[in-house]
Write an enzyme that holds these catalytic residues in place. Sequence first.
Site, PDB file in Angstrom:
ATOM      1  N   THR A 227       0.802  -1.209   0.000  1.00  0.00           N
ATOM      2  CA  THR A 227       0.000   0.000   0.000  1.00  0.00           C
ATOM      3  C   THR A 227       0.841   1.269   0.000  1.00  0.00           C
ATOM      4  O   THR A 227       1.882   1.325   0.638  1.00  0.00           O
ATOM      5  CB  THR A 227      -0.911   0.009   1.231  1.00  0.00           C
ATOM      6  OG1 THR A 227      -1.674  -1.190   1.250  1.00  0.00           O
ATOM      7  CG2 THR A 227      -1.832   1.204   1.261  1.00  0.00           C
TER       8      THR A 227
ATOM      9  N   ARG B 278     -11.454 -10.458  -4.593  1.00  0.00           N
ATOM     10  CA  ARG B 278     -11.090 -10.010  -3.250  1.00  0.00           C
ATOM     11  C   ARG B 278     -10.791  -8.512  -3.215  1.00  0.00           C
ATOM     12  O   ARG B 278     -10.119  -7.963  -4.072  1.00  0.00           O
ATOM     13  CB  ARG B 278      -9.862 -10.793  -2.783  1.00  0.00           C
ATOM     14  CG  ARG B 278      -9.368 -10.439  -1.379  1.00  0.00           C
ATOM     15  CD  ARG B 278      -8.172  -9.527  -1.421  1.00  0.00           C
ATOM     16  NE  ARG B 278      -7.512  -9.447  -0.104  1.00  0.00           N
ATOM     17  CZ  ARG B 278      -6.516  -8.612   0.169  1.00  0.00           C
ATOM     18  NH1 ARG B 278      -6.051  -7.795  -0.751  1.00  0.00           N
ATOM     19  NH2 ARG B 278      -5.977  -8.587   1.374  1.00  0.00           N
ATOM     20  N   VAL B 279     -11.324  -7.839  -2.210  1.00  0.00           N
ATOM     21  CA  VAL B 279     -11.058  -6.425  -1.962  1.00  0.00           C
ATOM     22  C   VAL B 279     -10.415  -6.302  -0.592  1.00  0.00           C
ATOM     23  O   VAL B 279     -10.883  -6.917   0.374  1.00  0.00           O
ATOM     24  CB  VAL B 279     -12.357  -5.593  -2.016  1.00  0.00           C
ATOM     25  CG1 VAL B 279     -12.091  -4.149  -1.612  1.00  0.00           C
ATOM     26  CG2 VAL B 279     -12.970  -5.643  -3.414  1.00  0.00           C
ATOM     27  N   GLY B 280      -9.354  -5.531  -0.501  1.00  0.00           N
ATOM     28  CA  GLY B 280      -8.654  -5.365   0.761  1.00  0.00           C
ATOM     29  C   GLY B 280      -9.143  -4.165   1.545  1.00  0.00           C
ATOM     30  O   GLY B 280     -10.232  -3.636   1.325  1.00  0.00           O
ATOM     31  N   ASP B 281      -8.308  -3.718   2.468  1.00  0.00           N
ATOM     32  CA  ASP B 281      -8.692  -2.645   3.381  1.00  0.00           C
ATOM     33  C   ASP B 281      -8.579  -1.258   2.769  1.00  0.00           C
ATOM     34  O   ASP B 281      -9.264  -0.328   3.189  1.00  0.00           O
ATOM     35  CB  ASP B 281      -7.822  -2.696   4.645  1.00  0.00           C
ATOM     36  CG  ASP B 281      -6.335  -2.534   4.320  1.00  0.00           C
ATOM     37  OD1 ASP B 281      -5.801  -3.395   3.587  1.00  0.00           O
ATOM     38  OD2 ASP B 281      -5.697  -1.578   4.793  1.00  0.00           O
TER      39      ASP B 281
ATOM     40  N   THR C 122      -1.852   0.207   6.426  1.00  0.00           N
ATOM     41  CA  THR C 122      -1.529  -0.931   5.579  1.00  0.00           C
ATOM     42  C   THR C 122      -1.183  -2.120   6.454  1.00  0.00           C
ATOM     43  O   THR C 122      -0.916  -1.978   7.653  1.00  0.00           O
ATOM     44  CB  THR C 122      -0.377  -0.621   4.619  1.00  0.00           C
ATOM     45  OG1 THR C 122      -0.240  -1.687   3.686  1.00  0.00           O
ATOM     46  CG2 THR C 122       0.932  -0.437   5.367  1.00  0.00           C
ATOM     47  N   GLY C 123      -1.164  -3.281   5.843  1.00  0.00           N
ATOM     48  CA  GLY C 123      -0.862  -4.499   6.583  1.00  0.00           C
ATOM     49  C   GLY C 123      -1.675  -5.648   6.014  1.00  0.00           C
ATOM     50  O   GLY C 123      -1.998  -5.671   4.829  1.00  0.00           O
TER      51      GLY C 123
END
Length: 286
Positions: free
Chosen positions: A154, A182-185, A205-206
């Site tokens: 990120t 898939r969608v991340g944060d 991020t992470g």
Amino acid sequence: MRTMEDSPLFNAGKGAVFTHEGRNEMDAAIMDGQTTKAGSVAGVTVVRNPIPAAWAVMEKSEHVMIVGAGAKQVAREKGLVIAEPSYFYTEARYQQLQKVLQADKSADTSYQLSAPTKAESTAPGKVKVKMKGGKPQSSLDGQNIFTEGRKYGTVGAVALDEHGNLAAATSTGGMTNKRYGRVGDAPLIGASTYADNQSCAVSCTGWSEYLIRAAVAHDVAARVEYLRQPLPQAAQATIDKVGKFGGDLISLDRQGNFAMPFNSEGMCRGYIKASGESQVLICKAE
């Protein structure tokens, strides 16, 4: 942010990682702390700069989040650059996908979306660094810059203007070998991106699946607004809460106080003040 999205060194825009199917799918979000208006896009494949697309959603539509083909349509209508899928191809990122696919095949872990494989662990004698504002997670000697595996990448920014208004933005190519849409944060307001003049601006991020569940960005803001914790204390408490699952963040309040805590070996981060004073940091000891 546009500069980082245009650089193949960062997992955002031009340098985005590949999905399991061999595509580059990008997510981004932006939030205005004065109005708490926000915009985000997810699963975009041909929008050259996802952050301006997120801004267009925020400023030019009645929505907050638009995904896939809808985000492409918004970007096109607002005059943003639409690129061919080949623009996002980088050989290093493609080879990164091949290594992960081979590792999964060897370990029979194809059913796992997020778990890092043995092949993604740090090589002997190398120190890996998770970068904020582009993170590839890379060795300090400058070699193997694209060997971070699936999770990290990120880029983010938080800002304070001369009127005391805050803003936050986050952009990513997501996880190498991600599947199933898939969608991340990164594009989720409150998970990785949040800004409110009543508290602070945060970009995180992470490991997305955990950051989403912990609503990390909003958690920092809530600690500042409701518990009246100083920003550094609030940011560190949230990172401690995320714990072993991994988490990095940058944050800024209206007084110009900032905090950039992380629980990895290192995080490339930096700041610049109105006076022109600036600094770039990597390791915790700096």
